[in-house]
Design an enzyme around this catalytic site. Structure first.
Site, PDB file in Angstrom:
ATOM      1  N   LEU A  38      -2.975  -0.077   9.842  1.00 56.06           N
ATOM      2  CA  LEU A  38      -3.808   0.774  10.676  1.00 56.06           C
ATOM      3  C   LEU A  38      -5.238   0.857  10.168  1.00 56.06           C
ATOM      4  O   LEU A  38      -6.192   0.806  10.955  1.00 56.06           O
ATOM      5  CB  LEU A  38      -3.222   2.186  10.734  1.00 56.06           C
ATOM      6  CG  LEU A  38      -1.928   2.378  11.510  1.00 56.06           C
ATOM      7  CD1 LEU A  38      -1.308   3.725  11.158  1.00 56.06           C
ATOM      8  CD2 LEU A  38      -2.179   2.291  13.010  1.00 56.06           C
ATOM      9  N   LYS A  63      -6.960  -7.919  -2.395  1.00 57.40           N
ATOM     10  CA  LYS A  63      -6.600  -7.658  -1.002  1.00 57.40           C
ATOM     11  C   LYS A  63      -7.746  -6.981  -0.252  1.00 57.40           C
ATOM     12  O   LYS A  63      -7.982  -7.265   0.920  1.00 57.40           O
ATOM     13  CB  LYS A  63      -5.347  -6.786  -0.942  1.00 57.40           C
ATOM     14  CG  LYS A  63      -4.094  -7.488  -1.449  1.00 57.40           C
ATOM     15  CD  LYS A  63      -2.883  -6.571  -1.357  1.00 57.40           C
ATOM     16  CE  LYS A  63      -1.617  -7.272  -1.848  1.00 57.40           C
ATOM     17  NZ  LYS A  63      -0.431  -6.386  -1.782  1.00 57.40           N
ATOM     18  N   ASP A  86      -7.790   4.215  -5.701  1.00 57.58           N
ATOM     19  CA  ASP A  86      -6.338   4.317  -5.855  1.00 57.58           C
ATOM     20  C   ASP A  86      -5.964   5.784  -5.759  1.00 57.58           C
ATOM     21  O   ASP A  86      -6.211   6.571  -6.679  1.00 57.58           O
ATOM     22  CB  ASP A  86      -5.918   3.739  -7.211  1.00 57.58           C
ATOM     23  CG  ASP A  86      -4.405   3.791  -7.416  1.00 57.58           C
ATOM     24  OD1 ASP A  86      -3.696   4.277  -6.509  1.00 57.58           O
ATOM     25  OD2 ASP A  86      -3.937   3.346  -8.481  1.00 57.58           O
ATOM     26  N   ASN A 113      -6.555   7.445   5.904  1.00 61.47           N
ATOM     27  CA  ASN A 113      -5.392   6.758   6.429  1.00 61.47           C
ATOM     28  C   ASN A 113      -4.350   6.422   5.370  1.00 61.47           C
ATOM     29  O   ASN A 113      -3.179   6.296   5.681  1.00 61.47           O
ATOM     30  CB  ASN A 113      -5.856   5.460   7.124  1.00 61.47           C
ATOM     31  CG  ASN A 113      -4.739   4.453   7.273  1.00 61.47           C
ATOM     32  OD1 ASN A 113      -3.831   4.654   8.071  1.00 61.47           O
ATOM     33  ND2 ASN A 113      -4.783   3.376   6.494  1.00 61.47           N
ATOM     34  N   SER A 167      -1.778  11.664  10.417  1.00 61.71           N
ATOM     35  CA  SER A 167      -0.500  12.352  10.250  1.00 61.71           C
ATOM     36  C   SER A 167       0.544  11.615  11.085  1.00 61.71           C
ATOM     37  O   SER A 167       0.481  10.397  11.229  1.00 61.71           O
ATOM     38  CB  SER A 167      -0.634  13.822  10.654  1.00 61.71           C
ATOM     39  OG  SER A 167       0.568  14.513  10.420  1.00 61.71           O
ATOM     40  N   TYR A 205       8.740  11.590   3.821  1.00 57.41           N
ATOM     41  CA  TYR A 205       7.662  11.210   4.737  1.00 57.41           C
ATOM     42  C   TYR A 205       7.380  12.308   5.759  1.00 57.41           C
ATOM     43  O   TYR A 205       6.221  12.636   6.017  1.00 57.41           O
ATOM     44  CB  TYR A 205       8.016   9.903   5.441  1.00 57.41           C
ATOM     45  CG  TYR A 205       6.906   9.361   6.299  1.00 57.41           C
ATOM     46  CD1 TYR A 205       5.746   8.837   5.730  1.00 57.41           C
ATOM     47  CD2 TYR A 205       7.004   9.359   7.689  1.00 57.41           C
ATOM     48  CE1 TYR A 205       4.717   8.329   6.508  1.00 57.41           C
ATOM     49  CE2 TYR A 205       5.986   8.851   8.474  1.00 57.41           C
ATOM     50  CZ  TYR A 205       4.843   8.348   7.885  1.00 57.41           C
ATOM     51  OH  TYR A 205       3.824   7.859   8.670  1.00 57.41           O
ATOM     52  N   LYS A 209       3.746  14.519   6.042  1.00 61.62           N
ATOM     53  CA  LYS A 209       2.997  14.543   7.296  1.00 61.62           C
ATOM     54  C   LYS A 209       2.842  15.971   7.827  1.00 61.62           C
ATOM     55  O   LYS A 209       1.831  16.299   8.459  1.00 61.62           O
ATOM     56  CB  LYS A 209       3.656  13.636   8.336  1.00 61.62           C
ATOM     57  CG  LYS A 209       3.549  12.160   7.974  1.00 61.62           C
ATOM     58  CD  LYS A 209       2.111  11.756   7.716  1.00 61.62           C
ATOM     59  CE  LYS A 209       1.931  10.344   7.264  1.00 61.62           C
ATOM     60  NZ  LYS A 209       0.526  10.002   6.931  1.00 61.62           N
TER      61      LYS A 209
END
Length: 341
Positions: A38, A63, A86, A113, A167, A205, A209
């Site tokens: 994303l 990366k 990080d 994000n 979220s 998770y 959120k």
């Protein structure tokens, strides 16, 4: 508001709107976790809007640089840059903030994000469960140490900076159990080794959120009336991404099945991040955004008990982060006010 499984299915199968485009000439956009998924797709969209500066904040040099090069190749935009961040390391966040203090540059858009999804307890060097530190401590830490830069940007350029926290609709199925609510140190409990049993990690998770939503609403409540900062939380939908790479066993297999049936691409999901970052700000203060619309968050969040929890979480968060970096305390005292509720 209650969210049913059928609502999730309808949302995933609906045609998503195209990405909204605005002119970002002269503005600075920062995307956390921008080397993949994303974050990378959102950064690519921003690149097509000609920002004065586009910062990809990534934890991996190789990366991250590959993502910068990809954006240059695919969009023709040449001012994308990499900065190392990080979120599993408070020291890295502080160094990231140091860069903005030194250069005095503007910050118009900050897309928070970065996240990680894990099904077992792994501590960071700072002593917190990794997913919890990344999403619930370091994400607010970045926001609060960059708050002075965003406020300065608003003052000097007559703009409305945005803080967009990614979220999820899974917060509708999250709660904080009574035993934790009765603990005076909720955050310390939720991020501790003792709390993070294998059973608790299965729902980690959805919990983080939920805490993202509480942070956005608390920060918005402490912004003084007329503040130029627009802060919101956005649900990107269920997307194919590398977020679930930390899952193993049955959880990983179930995730693959769900993704095969329902997921849409991270490019599609990133459109929601962009919309939250550039759409008309009138209704977006403290909002939860789903499908490019302001939507009421869960009943638990908006309940009287949820508001009490939100206030307590905010106070504890500011205390914890103020000890990590005194700039947090200074920013809160200078730019925020007692809750407007």
């Amino acid at each position: 508001m209650r969210r049913k499984v059928l609502d999730f299915v309808r949302n995933q199968l609906a045609t998503q709107p195209p990405v909204v485009k605005v002119d970002l000439t002269g503005k600075t956009a920062i995307v956390l976790g921008a080397n993949t998924g994303l974050g990378f797709e959102a950064a690519k969209h921003f690149a097509t809007m000609n920002p004065g500066r586009l910062i990809l904040a990534c934890r991996n040099q190789t990366k991250g640089q590959a993502a910068v090069n990809n954006i240059k190749t695919t969009t023709g935009y040449t001012r994308a840059e990499l900065q190392i961040l990080d979120l599993a390391n408070f020291g890295s966040v502080k160094k990231f903030a140091d860069n903005f203090e030194r250069d005095g540059e503007r910050v118009d858009i900050l897309v928070a994000n970065a996240a990680t999804l894990m099904d077992k307890y792994e501590p960071t060097e700072d002593g917190w469960e990794t997913a919890f530190q990344v999403s619930c401590l370091s994400t607010p830490l970045v926001a609060l140490v960059l708050l002075p830069a965003m406020m300065r940007t608003a003052r000097e350029h007559s703009t409305f900076p945005r803080l967009v926290v990614v979220s999820s609709e899974v917060h509708y199925w999250a709660s904080i159990e009574k035993a934790v609510r009765e603990n005076p140190d909720m955050l310390k409990t939720l991020g501790s080794a003792e709390y993070c049993t294998p059973t608790k990690m299965m729902s980690r998770y959805v919990l983080v959120k939920l805490l993202n939503i509480f942070f956005v609403r608390a920060l918005n409540a402490h912004l003084p009336p007329g503040s130029p900062l627009i802060v919101n939380a956005v649900n990107p939908g269920f997307c194919y991404s590398e977020l679930t790479r930390g899952l193993t066993g049955v959880a990983a297999a179930f995730d693959r099945l769900m993704a095969w049936i329902f997921a849409y691409s991270t490019e599609v999901g990133s459109r929601h991040l962009v919309w939250a970052s550039v759409a008309s700000p009138d209704a977006l203060r403290g909002a939860y955004i789903n499908a490019c619309e302001v939507t009421e968050p869960s009943d638990f969040v908006v309940s009287a008990e949820g508001e009490k929890i939100q206030d307590r979480l905010w106070d504890e968060l500011v205390d914890i982060l103020g000890k990590v970096d005194p700039r947090v305390t200074a920013a809160v005292e200078q730019y925020l006010s007692p809750s407007s509720k």
